[in-house]
Every structure is written in C-alpha cells, then in structure tokens.
Design a protein around this motif. Structure first.
Motif, PDB file in Angstrom:
ATOM      1  N   MET A  34      -5.011  -7.996  24.424  1.00  0.00           N
ATOM      2  CA  MET A  34      -3.977  -6.963  24.321  1.00  0.00           C
ATOM      3  C   MET A  34      -3.916  -6.498  22.870  1.00  0.00           C
ATOM      4  SD  MET A  34      -2.713  -6.752  27.430  1.00  0.00           S
ATOM      5  CE  MET A  34      -1.203  -5.826  27.188  1.00  0.00           C
ATOM      6  N   GLY A  35      -3.678  -5.205  22.697  1.00  0.00           N
ATOM      7  CA  GLY A  35      -3.652  -4.703  21.329  1.00  0.00           C
ATOM      8  C   GLY A  35      -2.809  -3.452  21.205  1.00  0.00           C
ATOM      9  N   TRP A  36      -2.748  -2.971  19.992  1.00  0.00           N
ATOM     10  CA  TRP A  36      -2.019  -1.749  19.682  1.00  0.00           C
ATOM     11  C   TRP A  36      -2.904  -0.847  18.827  1.00  0.00           C
ATOM     12  CZ3 TRP A  36       2.742  -0.717  21.745  1.00  0.00           C
ATOM     13  CH2 TRP A  36       3.449  -1.797  22.288  1.00  0.00           C
ATOM     14  N   PHE A  37      -2.871   0.416  19.146  1.00  0.00           N
ATOM     15  CA  PHE A  37      -3.497   1.462  18.352  1.00  0.00           C
ATOM     16  C   PHE A  37      -2.425   2.507  18.051  1.00  0.00           C
ATOM     17  CE2 PHE A  37      -8.129   0.654  18.614  1.00  0.00           C
ATOM     18  CZ  PHE A  37      -8.117  -0.430  19.469  1.00  0.00           C
ATOM     19  N   ARG A  38      -2.696   3.365  17.089  1.00  0.00           N
ATOM     20  CA  ARG A  38      -1.740   4.427  16.774  1.00  0.00           C
ATOM     21  C   ARG A  38      -2.472   5.703  16.412  1.00  0.00           C
ATOM     22  NH1 ARG A  38       0.702   2.047  11.024  1.00  0.00           N
ATOM     23  NH2 ARG A  38      -1.163   2.480   9.745  1.00  0.00           N
ATOM     24  N   GLN A  39      -1.771   6.813  16.584  1.00  0.00           N
ATOM     25  CA  GLN A  39      -2.344   8.104  16.234  1.00  0.00           C
ATOM     26  C   GLN A  39      -1.278   8.963  15.577  1.00  0.00           C
ATOM     27  OE1 GLN A  39      -4.242  10.248  19.445  1.00  0.00           O
ATOM     28  NE2 GLN A  39      -5.470  11.420  17.998  1.00  0.00           N
ATOM     29  N   ALA A  40      -1.529   9.316  14.342  1.00  0.00           N
ATOM     30  CA  ALA A  40      -0.639  10.189  13.584  1.00  0.00           C
ATOM     31  C   ALA A  40      -1.050  11.643  13.808  1.00  0.00           C
ATOM     32  CB  ALA A  40      -0.701   9.833  12.103  1.00  0.00           C
ATOM     33  N   ASN A  86       7.697  -4.689  10.305  1.00  0.00           N
ATOM     34  CA  ASN A  86       8.641  -4.839   9.204  1.00  0.00           C
ATOM     35  C   ASN A  86       8.177  -4.032   7.999  1.00  0.00           C
ATOM     36  OD1 ASN A  86      10.130  -6.694  10.771  1.00  0.00           O
ATOM     37  ND2 ASN A  86       8.905  -8.406  10.000  1.00  0.00           N
ATOM     38  N   ASN A  87       9.112  -3.788   7.100  1.00  0.00           N
ATOM     39  CA  ASN A  87       8.801  -3.056   5.873  1.00  0.00           C
ATOM     40  C   ASN A  87       8.031  -1.767   6.179  1.00  0.00           C
ATOM     41  OD1 ASN A  87       8.680  -2.490   3.136  1.00  0.00           O
ATOM     42  ND2 ASN A  87       6.878  -3.758   2.786  1.00  0.00           N
ATOM     43  N   LEU A  88       8.560  -1.000   7.093  1.00  0.00           N
ATOM     44  CA  LEU A  88       7.867   0.200   7.533  1.00  0.00           C
ATOM     45  C   LEU A  88       7.793   1.246   6.437  1.00  0.00           C
ATOM     46  CD1 LEU A  88       9.254   0.301  11.144  1.00  0.00           C
ATOM     47  CD2 LEU A  88       6.832   0.373  10.551  1.00  0.00           C
ATOM     48  N   LYS A  89       6.703   1.984   6.460  1.00  0.00           N
ATOM     49  CA  LYS A  89       6.452   3.028   5.469  1.00  0.00           C
ATOM     50  C   LYS A  89       6.269   4.373   6.196  1.00  0.00           C
ATOM     51  CE  LYS A  89       3.838  -0.342   2.732  1.00  0.00           C
ATOM     52  NZ  LYS A  89       2.544  -0.636   2.086  1.00  0.00           N
ATOM     53  N   PRO A  90       6.479   5.470   5.490  1.00  0.00           N
ATOM     54  CA  PRO A  90       6.282   6.779   6.130  1.00  0.00           C
ATOM     55  C   PRO A  90       4.890   6.939   6.745  1.00  0.00           C
ATOM     56  CG  PRO A  90       7.470   7.055   4.079  1.00  0.00           C
ATOM     57  CD  PRO A  90       7.068   5.606   4.148  1.00  0.00           C
ATOM     58  N   GLU A  91       3.885   6.324   6.144  1.00  0.00           N
ATOM     59  CA  GLU A  91       2.532   6.440   6.674  1.00  0.00           C
ATOM     60  C   GLU A  91       2.332   5.660   7.966  1.00  0.00           C
ATOM     61  OE1 GLU A  91       3.436   5.590   3.560  1.00  0.00           O
ATOM     62  OE2 GLU A  91       2.117   4.006   2.747  1.00  0.00           O
ATOM     63  N   ASP A  92       3.320   4.896   8.380  1.00  0.00           N
ATOM     64  CA  ASP A  92       3.254   4.221   9.683  1.00  0.00           C
ATOM     65  C   ASP A  92       3.704   5.148  10.813  1.00  0.00           C
ATOM     66  OD1 ASP A  92       4.513   1.310   8.041  1.00  0.00           O
ATOM     67  OD2 ASP A  92       2.436   1.664   8.678  1.00  0.00           O
ATOM     68  N   THR A  93       4.211   6.312  10.468  1.00  0.00           N
ATOM     69  CA  THR A  93       4.643   7.262  11.477  1.00  0.00           C
ATOM     70  C   THR A  93       3.471   7.667  12.365  1.00  0.00           C
ATOM     71  OG1 THR A  93       6.441   8.132  10.122  1.00  0.00           O
ATOM     72  CG2 THR A  93       5.590   9.566  11.859  1.00  0.00           C
ATOM     73  N   ALA A  94       3.633   7.480  13.675  1.00  0.00           N
ATOM     74  CA  ALA A  94       2.559   7.762  14.625  1.00  0.00           C
ATOM     75  C   ALA A  94       3.063   7.506  16.035  1.00  0.00           C
ATOM     76  CB  ALA A  94       1.341   6.879  14.349  1.00  0.00           C
ATOM     77  N   VAL A  95       2.263   7.902  16.987  1.00  0.00           N
ATOM     78  CA  VAL A  95       2.460   7.453  18.368  1.00  0.00           C
ATOM     79  C   VAL A  95       1.678   6.158  18.527  1.00  0.00           C
ATOM     80  CG1 VAL A  95       2.156   7.959  20.811  1.00  0.00           C
ATOM     81  CG2 VAL A  95       2.762   9.803  19.217  1.00  0.00           C
ATOM     82  N   TYR A  96       2.351   5.139  18.986  1.00  0.00           N
ATOM     83  CA  TYR A  96       1.738   3.827  19.140  1.00  0.00           C
ATOM     84  C   TYR A  96       1.405   3.597  20.612  1.00  0.00           C
ATOM     85  CZ  TYR A  96       2.764   2.530  14.345  1.00  0.00           C
ATOM     86  OH  TYR A  96       2.776   2.474  12.969  1.00  0.00           O
ATOM     87  N   GLN A 115       1.500   4.636  27.820  1.00  0.00           N
ATOM     88  CA  GLN A 115       1.821   6.059  27.707  1.00  0.00           C
ATOM     89  C   GLN A 115       2.076   6.481  26.265  1.00  0.00           C
ATOM     90  OE1 GLN A 115       3.901   3.716  28.619  1.00  0.00           O
ATOM     91  NE2 GLN A 115       5.976   4.166  27.864  1.00  0.00           N
ATOM     92  N   GLY A 116       2.274   5.537  25.391  1.00  0.00           N
ATOM     93  CA  GLY A 116       2.538   5.848  23.987  1.00  0.00           C
ATOM     94  C   GLY A 116       4.024   5.905  23.696  1.00  0.00           C
ATOM     95  N   THR A 117       4.390   5.462  22.500  1.00  0.00           N
ATOM     96  CA  THR A 117       5.780   5.516  22.070  1.00  0.00           C
ATOM     97  C   THR A 117       5.820   5.958  20.607  1.00  0.00           C
ATOM     98  OG1 THR A 117       7.869   4.271  21.943  1.00  0.00           O
ATOM     99  CG2 THR A 117       5.870   3.059  21.411  1.00  0.00           C
ATOM    100  N   GLN A 118       6.746   6.840  20.292  1.00  0.00           N
ATOM    101  CA  GLN A 118       6.805   7.436  18.963  1.00  0.00           C
ATOM    102  C   GLN A 118       7.527   6.515  17.986  1.00  0.00           C
ATOM    103  OE1 GLN A 118       5.594  10.607  17.823  1.00  0.00           O
ATOM    104  NE2 GLN A 118       6.140   9.714  15.821  1.00  0.00           N
ATOM    105  N   VAL A 119       6.918   6.336  16.841  1.00  0.00           N
ATOM    106  CA  VAL A 119       7.546   5.639  15.719  1.00  0.00           C
ATOM    107  C   VAL A 119       7.591   6.618  14.548  1.00  0.00           C
ATOM    108  CG1 VAL A 119       7.307   3.791  14.025  1.00  0.00           C
ATOM    109  CG2 VAL A 119       6.843   3.335  16.448  1.00  0.00           C
ATOM    110  N   THR A 120       8.780   6.845  14.027  1.00  0.00           N
ATOM    111  CA  THR A 120       8.955   7.760  12.904  1.00  0.00           C
ATOM    112  C   THR A 120       9.674   7.032  11.785  1.00  0.00           C
ATOM    113  OG1 THR A 120       9.096   9.653  14.412  1.00  0.00           O
ATOM    114  CG2 THR A 120       9.862   9.976  12.151  1.00  0.00           C
ATOM    115  N   VAL A 121       9.064   7.047  10.604  1.00  0.00           N
ATOM    116  CA  VAL A 121       9.646   6.385   9.439  1.00  0.00           C
ATOM    117  C   VAL A 121       9.997   7.471   8.428  1.00  0.00           C
ATOM    118  CG1 VAL A 121       9.360   4.617   7.681  1.00  0.00           C
ATOM    119  CG2 VAL A 121       8.179   4.394   9.884  1.00  0.00           C
ATOM    120  N   SER A 122      11.271   7.579   8.115  1.00  0.00           N
ATOM    121  CA  SER A 122      11.711   8.604   7.178  1.00  0.00           C
ATOM    122  C   SER A 122      11.725   8.050   5.765  1.00  0.00           C
ATOM    123  CB  SER A 122      13.105   9.099   7.556  1.00  0.00           C
ATOM    124  OG  SER A 122      14.045   8.045   7.465  1.00  0.00           O
ATOM    125  N   SER A 123      11.447   8.922   4.812  1.00  0.00           N
ATOM    126  CA  SER A 123      11.404   8.490   3.412  1.00  0.00           C
ATOM    127  C   SER A 123      12.759   8.644   2.747  1.00  0.00           C
ATOM    128  CB  SER A 123      10.356   9.301   2.659  1.00  0.00           C
ATOM    129  OG  SER A 123      10.632  10.679   2.776  1.00  0.00           O
TER     130      SER A 123
END
Length: 123
Positions: A34-40, A86-96, A115-123
């Motif tokens: 099992m794994g996770w990928f992301r796409q910004a 943890n310690n999320l950064k704006p560059e982690d923003t993506a659909v996971y 199906q993908g889930t949105q992660v948004t990290v604001s600066s």
C-alpha cells in the motif's frame, strides 16, 4: 473491482498536520503493498511513501522523510493504511492518491488507485 476509499485531507497552515486514511478490502489489504502518491497542479504524479504487504519494508520520498509516517493496521483487521503528515509545507499541496499493488516503488505504482483527496497547505 478493487476499491480504495480515502478520507482525510483539507486545508492547513504551514507547520500543521493532517492525517489521510485509505481503506481497502481484506483480500487486497492482506496481499498488496500500500502506498501514497501525490500530484500538484501542473506537475506529474510523484511517489510519497509505501509500506509492504507485511509491514516489513517502508520507503519514503526524500522530500517527506522525517515529516510523514505511513502505517498499516495489519493486526486489527481494519484494512486501513494511514499517512500522518506533520510539519506541512506549501509544496506539499497536492491531490493525494492511495495506491495498492504487488510491489510498489517510487517508479512503479500499483494497479489500483483511490479517488484522491486534496491537501492544501497555506503559507
């Protein structure tokens, strides 16, 4: 048909934390990595983390190592893999995307996707 059902994600400030979960059928969960990928936006999909079917091998992308933790509940039969971020950064923003397959690696995703889930990290 293989179903991977994701939950979690959302909006968080820089430095915050989020937890993603993905539930699969027992047949898939007990036999597949099992794994996770992301796409910004505007970028190719990239590998985040994977944990082998028996939990013995865990691999992280360099960009998330030390901040993200992938775990899978092999013992309690919840058929769930989680990604604690943890310690999320704006560059982690993506659909996971949750991913399942016989041997997941950074260059070789499994055949099954959530199906993908949105992660948004604001600066």
């Amino acid at each position: 048909q293989v179903q991977l059902v994701e939950s979690g994600g959302g909006l968080v400030q820089t430095g915050g934390s989020l937890r993603l979960s993905c539930t699969a059928s027992r047949r898939v969960f007990s036999t597949q990595d099992m794994g996770w990928f992301r796409q910004a936006p505007g970028k190719e999909r990239e590998f985040v983390a994977t944990r082998s079917w028996n939990g013995a091998l865990t691999v992280y992308a360099t960009s998330v190592k030390g901040r993200f933790t992938i775990s899978r509940d092999n013992a309690n039969y919840t058929n769930t893999v989680t990604l604690q971020m943890n310690n999320l950064k704006p560059e982690d923003t993506a659909v996971y995307y949750c991913n399942a397959g016989p041997r997941i690696s950074s260059r070789n995703p499994g055949d099954y996707w959530g199906q993908g889930t949105q992660v948004t990290v604001s600066s």
